[in-house]
Write an enzyme that holds these catalytic residues in place. Structure first.
Site, PDB file in Angstrom:
ATOM      1  N   ASN A   8     -22.929  -1.592  -2.616  1.00  0.00           N
ATOM      2  CA  ASN A   8     -22.457  -0.586  -1.663  1.00  0.00           C
ATOM      3  C   ASN A   8     -21.806  -1.216  -0.428  1.00  0.00           C
ATOM      4  OD1 ASN A   8     -24.351   0.845  -3.461  1.00  0.00           O
ATOM      5  ND2 ASN A   8     -23.837   2.562  -2.132  1.00  0.00           N
TER       6      ASN A   8
ATOM      7  N   TYR B   9     -14.551   6.535 -13.341  1.00  0.00           N
ATOM      8  CA  TYR B   9     -14.297   5.501 -12.325  1.00  0.00           C
ATOM      9  C   TYR B   9     -14.770   4.138 -12.831  1.00  0.00           C
ATOM     10  CZ  TYR B   9     -15.207   2.574  -8.273  1.00  0.00           C
ATOM     11  OH  TYR B   9     -15.262   1.512  -7.416  1.00  0.00           O
TER      12      TYR B   9
ATOM     13  N   ASP C 129       0.869  -1.186   0.000  1.00  0.00           N
ATOM     14  CA  ASP C 129       0.000   0.000   0.000  1.00  0.00           C
ATOM     15  C   ASP C 129       0.905   1.234   0.000  1.00  0.00           C
ATOM     16  OD1 ASP C 129      -3.217   0.332   1.246  1.00  0.00           O
ATOM     17  OD2 ASP C 129      -1.924   2.086   0.964  1.00  0.00           O
TER      18      ASP C 129
ATOM     19  N   PHE D 109      -6.818  -4.563  -4.504  1.00  0.00           N
ATOM     20  CA  PHE D 109      -7.791  -3.583  -3.994  1.00  0.00           C
ATOM     21  C   PHE D 109      -7.353  -2.147  -4.250  1.00  0.00           C
ATOM     22  CE2 PHE D 109      -8.435  -7.354  -1.433  1.00  0.00           C
ATOM     23  CZ  PHE D 109      -9.805  -7.423  -1.288  1.00  0.00           C
ATOM     24  N   ALA D 110      -6.050  -1.933  -4.476  1.00  0.00           N
ATOM     25  CA  ALA D 110      -5.550  -0.564  -4.583  1.00  0.00           C
ATOM     26  C   ALA D 110      -6.249   0.152  -5.729  1.00  0.00           C
ATOM     27  CB  ALA D 110      -4.038  -0.593  -4.819  1.00  0.00           C
TER      28      ALA D 110
ATOM     29  N   ASP E  12     -26.022   9.648 -10.249  1.00  0.00           N
ATOM     30  CA  ASP E  12     -26.633   8.676  -9.335  1.00  0.00           C
ATOM     31  C   ASP E  12     -27.841   8.004  -9.992  1.00  0.00           C
ATOM     32  OD1 ASP E  12     -25.218   8.513  -6.986  1.00  0.00           O
ATOM     33  OD2 ASP E  12     -26.382  10.050  -5.938  1.00  0.00           O
TER      34      ASP E  12
HETATM   35  N1  UDP Z   1     -26.105   9.997  -0.467  1.00  0.00           N
HETATM   36  C1  UDP Z   1     -26.783  11.058   0.108  1.00  0.00           C
HETATM   37  N2  UDP Z   1     -26.063  11.923   0.877  1.00  0.00           N
HETATM   38  C2  UDP Z   1     -24.723  11.783   1.100  1.00  0.00           C
HETATM   39  C3  UDP Z   1     -24.048  10.687   0.513  1.00  0.00           C
HETATM   40  C4  UDP Z   1     -24.781   9.812  -0.277  1.00  0.00           C
HETATM   41  O1  UDP Z   1     -27.978  11.235  -0.064  1.00  0.00           O
HETATM   42  O2  UDP Z   1     -24.132  12.619   1.804  1.00  0.00           O
HETATM   43  C5  UDP Z   1     -26.875   9.052  -1.284  1.00  0.00           C
HETATM   44  C6  UDP Z   1     -26.336   8.926  -2.701  1.00  0.00           C
HETATM   45  O3  UDP Z   1     -26.994   9.849  -3.535  1.00  0.00           O
HETATM   46  C7  UDP Z   1     -26.694   7.473  -3.032  1.00  0.00           C
HETATM   47  C8  UDP Z   1     -26.633   6.753  -1.691  1.00  0.00           C
HETATM   48  O4  UDP Z   1     -26.707   7.782  -0.700  1.00  0.00           O
HETATM   49  O5  UDP Z   1     -28.003   7.383  -3.515  1.00  0.00           O
HETATM   50  C9  UDP Z   1     -25.364   5.981  -1.492  1.00  0.00           C
HETATM   51  O6  UDP Z   1     -24.279   6.836  -1.806  1.00  0.00           O
HETATM   52  P1  UDP Z   1     -22.775   6.449  -1.507  1.00  0.00           P
HETATM   53  O7  UDP Z   1     -21.922   7.639  -1.865  1.00  0.00           O
HETATM   54  O8  UDP Z   1     -22.674   5.928  -0.116  1.00  0.00           O
HETATM   55  O9  UDP Z   1     -22.468   5.225  -2.469  1.00  0.00           O
HETATM   56  P2  UDP Z   1     -22.635   5.087  -4.081  1.00  0.00           P
HETATM   57  O10 UDP Z   1     -24.043   4.610  -4.306  1.00  0.00           O
HETATM   58  O11 UDP Z   1     -22.321   6.388  -4.707  1.00  0.00           O
HETATM   59  O12 UDP Z   1     -21.628   4.027  -4.412  1.00  0.00           O
END
Ligand code: UDP
Length: 327
Positions: free
Chosen positions: A170, A141, A32, A73-74, A285
């Site tokens: 998630n 990403y 790492d 994982f990096a 999103d």
């Molecule tokens: N989210 C939110 N507020 C925050 C961070 C995330 O409403 O401060 C929402 C985001 O729009 C998504 C969900 O929570 O619908 C999960 O977001 P996160 O960033 O945890 O993971 P992602 O889905 O982007 O991988």
């Protein structure tokens, strides 16, 4: 006992993985650069601080240890940042990964496990999403992760490298003993941010969008405990070490929760009321992301131990309180 290299093993998921591998008796070396990882997240494995860009150094590490497998994982993980700095994402997630693969090839390591993501699917055409779903990532990403999956497939065909790519939904939760957990800086993930809001008097969580076509208007996600992610990696490793061919699997619980449901569950777990503010939608999103991981369950014999959202949040909360107290 096998000798396993865990790149990014000082990060959130990698540190849990390194510990689990050690617990089942493997020899684990973590590599790492500590740019985002933390040395104290490596509980028992040997830690080598080095960057994947340093190919000569990687050569020396591979020559010394003669690894049976690599778990990679990096990498960089923030969708929003990847849109602003695509160069960083292709450099870290593709070019640095290629350095690693070239050393893997040179030292004839034949087993490779890769941290991939549901972001390779892009905007879902249907949910739950299975691995037959079209691959159409909508940000650098997700594209960088898909490119690396494709590189692995080509290395498999040409050089006999067998790989398993695990597409995470998630990742959440923490070590049930609260020794390690999520510690990103900046933190962008929902559950740690909700718990931080619970820790502070005037804290609140921003809800990104309440006008989606979902039960309460907020986004739906499939939260999967980090320990369950790691147990799937362990099964994938066993499969590869027993000669399984290359494959791709989803890792999720197949059940989605809205942002408001997460906040409610966190209120229940913490016993505190959590304030929120409604903000606009976050770019990129999708409304709903839920995994179909039936094939993972069947083929890898995977059985998630902590599928329940409250348990996931409870473990994250135990960790968050400890982290907060130590800051
Ligand atoms: N989210 C939110 N507020 C925050 C961070 C995330 O409403 O401060 C929402 C985001 O729009 C998504 C969900 O929570 O619908 C999960 O977001 P996160 O960033 O945890 O993971 P992602 O889905 O982007 O991988």
């Amino acid at each position: 006992m096998a000798k396993i290299l865990v790149t990014g093993g000082a990060g959130y998921i990698g540190s849990h993985m390194a510990e689990m591998l050690g617990e089942v008796g493997h020899k684990v070396v973590v590599l790492d650069n500590l740019k985002s990882g933390k040395a104290n997240a490596v509980l028992s494995a040997e830690l080598i601080v080095a960057d994947l860009a340093n190919q000569a150094y990687l050569d020396a590490v591979f020559a010394q240890y003669k690894f049976d497998a690599v778990m990679h994982f990096a990498g960089l993980i923030q969708v929003g940042e990847s849109v602003i700095y695509p160069d960083k994402y292709y450099q870290n997630n593709v070019a640095a990964g290629l350095n690693l693969l070239n050393v893997v090839k040179k030292f004839a390591v034949k087993n490779f496990i890769f941290s991939s993501t549901a972001a390779v699917y892009g905007e879902p055409k249907y949910v739950p999403i299975d691995t037959k779903h079209a691959l159409f990532p909508v940000n650098p990403y997700g594209k960088s992760k898909l490119m690396f999956e494709q590189i692995l497939a080509d290395y498999g065909n040409a050089f006999g490298l067998r790989s398993i790519c695990l597409r995470y939904f998630n990742a959440a939760g923490a070590d049930p003993l609260a020794r390690i957990g999520e510690n990103h800086n900046p933190e962008t993930h929902l559950i740690p941010l909700v718990l931080r809001a619970a820790c502070s008097e005037d804290g609140s969580i921003k809800v990104f969008g309440n006008d989606y076509n979902t039960s309460d208007g907020s986004c739906v996600r499939d939260y999967i405990h980090v320990v369950d992610l790691c147990s799937a990696h362990l099964l994938a490793l066993d499969a590869l070490l027993s000669g399984a061919k290359s494959n791709v699997y989803n890792l999720g619980n197949g059940k989605g929760y809205t942002v408001f449901e997460v906040i409610k569950a966190a209120e229940k777990v913490t016993g505190r009321s959590i304030k929120f503010e409604i903000h606009g939608r976050r770019a990129g999103d999708p409304a709903v992301l839920v995994a179909d991981a039936e094939r993972t369950i069947k083929e890898l014999n995977w059985q998630p131990q902590y599928p329940d959202l409250e348990t996931i949040i409870k473990h994250a909360w135990q960790w968050e309180k400890k982290r907060f107290a130590n800051e």
